[in-house]
Design an enzyme around this catalytic site. Structure first.
Site, PDB file in Angstrom:
ATOM      1  N   CYS A  89     -12.304  20.842   9.183  1.00 20.45           N
ATOM      2  CA  CYS A  89     -11.767  22.189   9.373  1.00 20.45           C
ATOM      3  C   CYS A  89     -12.808  23.240   8.984  1.00 20.45           C
ATOM      4  O   CYS A  89     -13.830  22.941   8.369  1.00 20.45           O
ATOM      5  CB  CYS A  89     -10.475  22.384   8.562  1.00 20.45           C
ATOM      6  SG  CYS A  89     -10.710  22.685   6.790  1.00 20.45           S
ATOM      7  N   ASP A 115       9.191  21.806   9.917  1.00 18.79           N
ATOM      8  CA  ASP A 115       8.606  23.043   9.383  1.00 18.79           C
ATOM      9  C   ASP A 115       8.756  23.037   7.876  1.00 18.79           C
ATOM     10  O   ASP A 115       9.650  22.385   7.330  1.00 18.79           O
ATOM     11  CB  ASP A 115       9.318  24.282   9.947  1.00 18.79           C
ATOM     12  CG  ASP A 115      10.569  24.613   9.127  1.00 18.79           C
ATOM     13  OD1 ASP A 115      10.511  25.549   8.310  1.00 18.79           O
ATOM     14  OD2 ASP A 115      11.598  23.921   9.280  1.00 18.79           O
ATOM     15  N   CYS A 173     -12.565  15.808   6.378  1.00 20.10           N
ATOM     16  CA  CYS A 173     -11.958  16.902   7.145  1.00 20.10           C
ATOM     17  C   CYS A 173     -13.043  17.752   7.797  1.00 20.10           C
ATOM     18  O   CYS A 173     -14.077  18.035   7.183  1.00 20.10           O
ATOM     19  CB  CYS A 173     -11.102  17.764   6.221  1.00 20.10           C
ATOM     20  SG  CYS A 173     -10.292  19.161   7.043  1.00 20.10           S
ATOM     21  N   HIS A 198      -7.070  25.160   5.300  1.00 22.08           N
ATOM     22  CA  HIS A 198      -7.264  23.712   5.167  1.00 22.08           C
ATOM     23  C   HIS A 198      -5.934  22.962   5.212  1.00 22.08           C
ATOM     24  O   HIS A 198      -5.801  21.954   5.920  1.00 22.08           O
ATOM     25  CB  HIS A 198      -8.002  23.378   3.874  1.00 22.08           C
ATOM     26  CG  HIS A 198      -7.987  21.917   3.569  1.00 22.08           C
ATOM     27  ND1 HIS A 198      -8.835  21.021   4.182  1.00 22.08           N
ATOM     28  CD2 HIS A 198      -7.163  21.178   2.764  1.00 22.08           C
ATOM     29  CE1 HIS A 198      -8.555  19.799   3.761  1.00 22.08           C
ATOM     30  NE2 HIS A 198      -7.548  19.869   2.905  1.00 22.08           N
ATOM     31  N   CYS A 250     -13.668  23.212   5.192  1.00 22.28           N
ATOM     32  CA  CYS A 250     -14.463  22.083   4.712  1.00 22.28           C
ATOM     33  C   CYS A 250     -15.868  22.063   5.301  1.00 22.28           C
ATOM     34  O   CYS A 250     -16.797  21.525   4.685  1.00 22.28           O
ATOM     35  CB  CYS A 250     -13.731  20.774   5.016  1.00 22.28           C
ATOM     36  SG  CYS A 250     -12.236  20.552   4.018  1.00 22.28           S
ATOM     37  N   ASP A 295      14.839  30.966  12.386  1.00 23.73           N
ATOM     38  CA  ASP A 295      16.019  30.389  11.751  1.00 23.73           C
ATOM     39  C   ASP A 295      17.157  31.408  11.780  1.00 23.73           C
ATOM     40  O   ASP A 295      16.970  32.550  12.180  1.00 23.73           O
ATOM     41  CB  ASP A 295      15.711  29.923  10.335  1.00 23.73           C
ATOM     42  CG  ASP A 295      15.226  31.042   9.439  1.00 23.73           C
ATOM     43  OD1 ASP A 295      15.356  32.216   9.823  1.00 23.73           O
ATOM     44  OD2 ASP A 295      14.723  30.748   8.347  1.00 23.73           O
TER      45      ASP A 295
END
Length: 379
Positions: free
Chosen positions: A308, A268, A306, A337, A311, A94
């Site tokens: 991931c 974002d 989930c 997560h 998890c 940015d």
């Protein structure tokens, strides 16, 4: 050579959302996409390998903070931001403008730039379009952002008009000061608050300057979501169809879906990482605060839908214990997560566009997430 290219792959027949591909000097990624935020050249508690494992292809870093620490010259000596942080994917930086306007109470906006005080030590500093370009050129990001004024919400039409006109003049100065046009793409930022005539004026000014991409700023700054969605519906058609569109600072699941439906390609936000450090998790069933007492003996995963790393390996009870004890590993697990959840959500959005069913996907997701209920809790 044009460093940033956009390819339209598919348009969803239900909603008009677009599936695309953005190519940068450090690779390509499909859109709509969510970009994890690595303010200080790191996504908090995550390694580059973690981010790659969840298929993040682009991250965002912060010009203002890296200018103050460690300084752009040190990063330039390291070979640029990619080398400095060991990240070989795409990077967006940015302009520093938002931080100047949000972190410093003592600031003076002039035509030349902004005089303000360092939020760390009170030192007097000056940031201009030219200085922002100088810092971002030294950082070597793939996508740079033009230096703009970030007006507060709400603001009067008269103030916003003055701000939009200044932002347009600053955008032109940024283009002139940008010294690595073959290696780094520079995006303009459309402002205008909640005023359609000013959004139109800002978009017209910036499109005439032929940036390789465009951001939509001044939203998700406190305005009600219906206003944000209305401004997106109005603004995105004003931007070139053959260039990427980036909605700044948006990261709640509902806004990612609604923004995609309205033609946004890139998003974002610090939201998923910030709330993770408070023990708040995004799940397929809605918001879950894992530090709450009711999870002390809950040995199931954060989200039973989930897959991931968090998890698959750790329970709510264990993660709650770590966070209550202020253990960094707990914050790492919730952060992993939440980022995985949003990146996976955007993959589902892209697949829905491929199959012309994004409207149906939105309805089903909002129902399961609990967003259709009165007084539903969001983030």
């Amino acid at each position: 050579m044009v460093p940033i290219k956009y390819e339209l792959i598919k348009t969803d027949k239900q909603t008009g959302a677009r599936l695309g591909k953005v190519t940068t000097p450090h690779g390509s990624f499909e859109t709509p996409t969510f970009m994890p935020v690595g303010t200080l050249a790191t996504v908090k508690t995550m390694s580059p390998e973690d981010l790659k494992s969840m298929h993040a292809n682009i991250i965002l870093s912060n010009t203002y903070h890296l200018w103050l620490r460690p300084g752009e010259n040190i990063i330039k000596k390291a070979g640029g931001l990619h080398s400095f942080m060991n990240w070989d994917g795409s990077i967006l930086t940015d302009s520093g403008g938002f931080q100047v306007f949000s972190l410093s109470d003592m600031r003076d906006i002039t035509e030349e730039g902004v005089h303000f005080r360092n939020h760390l030590n009170g030192e007097k500093l000056f940031l201009s379009p030219e200085k922002s370009m100088e810092v971002q050129n030294a950082l070597g990001s793939d996508i740079m952002m033009a230096f703009d004024e970030c007006p507060p919400y709400p603001a009067t039409h008269a103030y916003m008009k003055q701000s939009v006109e200044r932002t347009s003049r600053w955008a032109e100065r940024c283009l002139q000061a940008h010294s690595r046009k073959d290696e780094q793409g520079l995006f303009g930022i459309v402002q205008g608050g909640e005023f359609e005539d000013l959004r139109r004026q800002s978009a017209s000014d910036l499109v005439s300057l032929d940036f390789p991409g465009y951001a939509i700023g001044g939203l998700s700054v406190g305005e009600p979501k219906p206003i944000m969605n209305r401004m997106l519906e109005f603004t995105t058609p004003l931007l070139p169809a053959d260039k990427p569109r980036y909605l700044m600072g948006v990261g709640s699941p509902d806004s990612l879906i609604d923004g995609s439906i309205r033609g946004v390609d890139m998003f974002d936000c610090v939201l998923p990482t910030r709330i993770a450090r408070n023990g708040t998790c995004m799940t397929s069933h809605g918001r879950l605060v894992v530090r709450n007492a009711k999870y002390a003996e809950d040995f199931g995963p954060i989200d039973d839908q989930c897959d991931c790393y968090t998890c698959r390996n750790y329970s709510r009870a264990y993660i709650r214990h770590l966070i209550k004890c202020n253990e960094t590993f707990g914050f790492r697990l919730t952060t992993y997560h939440n980022l995985y959840f949003l990146l996976n959500l955007m993959e589902q959005v892209r697949n829905a566009i491929r199959e012309d069913r994004l409207g149906d996907f939105r309805e089903a997701f909002f129902e399961q997430y609990g967003l259709n209920k009165p007084n539903a809790k969001n983030f």
